[in-house]
Scaffold this motif. Sequence first.
Motif, PDB file in Angstrom:
ATOM      1  N   LYS A  23       0.839  -1.205   0.000  1.00 25.36           N
ATOM      2  CA  LYS A  23       0.000   0.000   0.000  1.00 25.36           C
ATOM      3  C   LYS A  23       0.873   1.254   0.000  1.00 25.36           C
ATOM      4  N   ASP A  24       1.937   1.271   0.779  1.00 25.18           N
ATOM      5  CA  ASP A  24       2.834   2.426   0.831  1.00 25.18           C
ATOM      6  C   ASP A  24       3.526   2.642  -0.508  1.00 25.18           C
ATOM      7  N   ILE A  25       4.010   1.573  -1.105  1.00 29.51           N
ATOM      8  CA  ILE A  25       4.663   1.691  -2.412  1.00 29.51           C
ATOM      9  C   ILE A  25       3.659   2.185  -3.446  1.00 29.51           C
ATOM     10  N   GLN A  26       2.441   1.667  -3.408  1.00 31.44           N
ATOM     11  CA  GLN A  26       1.405   2.134  -4.335  1.00 31.44           C
ATOM     12  C   GLN A  26       1.154   3.628  -4.144  1.00 31.44           C
ATOM     13  N   THR A  27       1.145   4.087  -2.902  1.00 32.57           N
ATOM     14  CA  THR A  27       0.936   5.511  -2.618  1.00 32.57           C
ATOM     15  C   THR A  27       2.051   6.351  -3.236  1.00 32.57           C
ATOM     16  N   VAL A  28       3.299   5.925  -3.026  1.00 33.55           N
ATOM     17  CA  VAL A  28       4.447   6.665  -3.563  1.00 33.55           C
ATOM     18  C   VAL A  28       4.417   6.654  -5.096  1.00 33.55           C
ATOM     19  N   LEU A  29       4.135   5.523  -5.695  1.00 33.23           N
ATOM     20  CA  LEU A  29       4.089   5.449  -7.161  1.00 33.23           C
ATOM     21  C   LEU A  29       2.967   6.320  -7.714  1.00 33.23           C
ATOM     22  N   SER A 103      10.265   4.321   5.161  1.00 34.26           N
ATOM     23  CA  SER A 103      11.179   4.655   4.063  1.00 34.26           C
ATOM     24  C   SER A 103      11.023   3.707   2.878  1.00 34.26           C
ATOM     25  N   ILE A 104      11.084   4.300   1.691  1.00 30.69           N
ATOM     26  CA  ILE A 104      10.960   3.571   0.430  1.00 30.69           C
ATOM     27  C   ILE A 104      12.060   4.069  -0.502  1.00 30.69           C
ATOM     28  N   TYR A 105      12.673   3.118  -1.200  1.00 31.69           N
ATOM     29  CA  TYR A 105      13.758   3.392  -2.120  1.00 31.69           C
ATOM     30  C   TYR A 105      13.260   3.090  -3.530  1.00 31.69           C
ATOM     31  N   ILE A 106      13.376   4.053  -4.430  1.00 36.95           N
ATOM     32  CA  ILE A 106      12.905   3.890  -5.805  1.00 36.95           C
ATOM     33  C   ILE A 106      14.083   4.074  -6.763  1.00 36.95           C
TER      34      ILE A 106
END
Length: 141
Positions: A23-29, A103-106
């Motif tokens: 869900k967090d990654i989807q939010t960032v994307l 934290s998320i790394y892209i």
Amino acid sequence: MQKQILLLFVFCSSLAYAQTKSKDIQTVLHQMNVQEEAWNEGKITEFMNYYWKSDSLKFIGKKGITYGWQQTLDNYLKSYPDKSVMGTLKFVIKEATQLSPESIYIIGSWELQKEKPVGGYFTLLWKKIEGKWVIVSDHTS
């Protein structure tokens, strides 16, 4: 029996974290899609809404490190004074990894379609600060 309960607890906890992670990654994307749209409409300030509004923001490019949200915005405005120079932005995500709940790394590539197309790669560190996902470090080449 206690061992089975512990294993079940660990499994459920891992599953819950994986769902949050997704869900967090989807939010960032999604936020990166909004950034693309803002850029393509010539709205640099709106594009910058997802950067950390702090003097501690780091933008690393070919000219070195820029510190701070305002200086990063000023550099964008200087390099892209109007929509005609900005072109059409497209991000391609190569990897999205949640390092922790905050934290998320892209890793990805970017391309600007214009008279002379340009592009490169980026790494972004997103952090959840005061409940909002923001870019705290951007290394773009």
